[in-house]
Write an enzyme that holds these catalytic residues in place. Structure first.
Site, short mmCIF file in Angstrom:
data_model
loop_
_atom_site.label_atom_id
_atom_site.label_comp_id
_atom_site.label_asym_id
_atom_site.label_seq_id
_atom_site.Cartn_x
_atom_site.Cartn_y
_atom_site.Cartn_z
N SER A 39 0.79 -1.23 0.00
CA SER A 39 0.00 0.00 0.00
C SER A 39 0.82 1.28 0.00
CB SER A 39 -0.96 0.01 1.20
OG SER A 39 -2.05 -0.86 0.96
N LYS A 42 -0.11 3.76 -2.65
CA LYS A 42 -1.14 4.79 -2.52
C LYS A 42 -0.56 6.19 -2.36
CE LYS A 42 -4.62 1.56 -0.81
NZ LYS A 42 -4.15 0.33 -0.19
N SER A 99 -6.50 2.99 4.19
CA SER A 99 -5.81 2.27 3.12
C SER A 99 -6.82 1.51 2.26
CB SER A 99 -4.76 1.30 3.69
OG SER A 99 -3.81 0.95 2.72
N LYS A 201 2.77 6.64 5.14
CA LYS A 201 1.92 5.53 4.74
C LYS A 201 2.55 4.21 5.12
CE LYS A 201 -1.79 3.93 2.79
NZ LYS A 201 -1.74 2.80 3.75
#
Length: 382
Positions: A39, A42, A99, A201
């Protein structure tokens, strides 16, 4: 051990820390080893959304629609049904805090018209930024053939996001959000617990292990760190805190520049897959053995403190805000209110409100000068 150059290891544990202002690398280890981003992908999805806002193509209030295709993405997700809509502002909060994989695809479709076009834009942006060993195949980082990055490239992206879009930095650092009755807190264990932490993140799939890009600011100095392939949430947070602390307290003078760091590491072009050490029953059991009697994670870092307050949650409502009341009312003729006290024939002042017409100069009666229109007395209700 932090390396100034290549240090061979049986199992790579890529990491890097960078001073954002100078672009100097404070420490790095296996920074060019290809890895599954999970992730962390992202961050690029958000980056392209920020670009669309900056260009005027979109705004934070632009509606994002959940498509049938996006709704089919597996968890983590917001579970919106096809056709449901929400603002880009809320979508970015779902993306960075929860997420949400379904929302990542919905954002991509809104920005570029389709997921395929968005992925092309992701890779073009990566190339333009100098991410020389990165390839994206989707907007959310779910397992996909041919998707990879490096710690060095993720640092390039993180630095670009902090430098190029400072007005959107808050999206990387929210402690959590409220959407209706739902409350979600950030997976980043440094936010609210590490002095100066302000993003960015986390990510996890079996093949990548526990990844994290982090940022922190103290006394006007902002640094970022990247940790790939940690064996647990706790260890990625502890390693990230160590790297951030070192970067915040170390001079960048004389350090190599991120854009000139020379590739190193034997076998770095083969994407590392650590599923066999991360997603086995033994590995899952080991992760929970380190928790306290209540099952809560224990962080063994001198740089991370307990959060002794409730997380600060921001609003991220689903659905779209109703049209402005003022705009709606401006399209409807608003009658003048009747005088009060009509039963006695007295006239009382009318209190102004949002529903009363603005005062106007008196106009002649249509029946002639001095002629008034009688106001009927309402019939008493039965």
């Amino acid at each position: 051990m932090l390396a100034a150059g290549y240090a061979p290891a049986a199992t790579a544990a890529p990491s890097i820390s960078v001073d954002v202002g100078s672009g100097r690398v404070i420490a790095h280890e296996d920074a060019f080893q290809r890895w599954y981003p999970a992730s962390l992908t992202k961050i690029m999805t958000a980056y392209l959304a920020f670009q669309a806002i900056r260009s005027g193509q979109m705004s934070l209030q632009t509606p994002i629609t959940m498509s049938v295709h996006a709704a089919r993405e597996p968890a983590s997700k917001m579970y919106f049904k096809p056709g449901e809509r929400f603002t880009l502002d809320s979508a970015l909060k779902y993306l960075m805090v929860k997420s949400a994989n379904d929302v990542a695809v919905a954002i991509g479709e809104a920005v570029s018209g389709s997921e395929e076009a968005f992925v092309r834009d992701m890779n073009e942006t990566a190339r333009r930024l100098g991410m020389t060993a990165t390839r994206f195949v989707n907007p959310n980082g779910l397992p996909g053939s041919g998707q990879y990055t490096t710690a060095r490239d993720m640092a390039v992206l993180a630095v670009a996001a902090r430098r190029n879009f400072p007005e959107f930095a808050a999206y990387f650092g929210y402690e959590g959000f409220v959407a209706g009755a739902q409350k979600h807190t950030n997976y980043n264990l440094l936010i609210g617990r590490f002095a100066g932490a302000d993003g960015m993140k986390t990510g996890f799939i079996c093949a990548s292990g526990f990844n994290q890009v982090s940022s922190a600011t103290r006394n006007g100095k902002t640094v970022i760190s990247v940790v790939l392939g940690a064996p647990s949430q706790e260890s990625r947070a502890e390693r990230s805190a160590e790297l951030l602390q070192q970067a915040l307290t170390t001079s960048a003078s004389g350090r190599p520049a991120l854009d000139t760091l020379a590739p190193y590491g034997e076998g770095r072009d083969a994407v590392e897959d650590i599923s066999g050490s991360i997603c086995t029953p033994e590995a899952r059991k080991a992760r929970y053995e380190g928790r306290d009697v209540e099952g809560k994670m224990v962080l063994n870092s001198p740089y991370i403190t307990d959060m002794t307050r409730e997380p600060r949650l921001v609003q991220a409502p689903a659905g779209l805000a109703p049209a402005s009341t003022e705009i709606a009312l401006s399209r409807i003729p608003i009658p003048l209110p009747r005088p009060t006290g009509v039963l006695s024939g007295d006239s009382a002042p009318v209190r102004a409100s949002a529903f009363s017409a603005p005062a106007k100069a008196e106009t002649p009666s249509p029946l002639g000068p001095g002629v008034t229109i009688p106001v009927p007395v309402p019939r008493p209700s039965l």
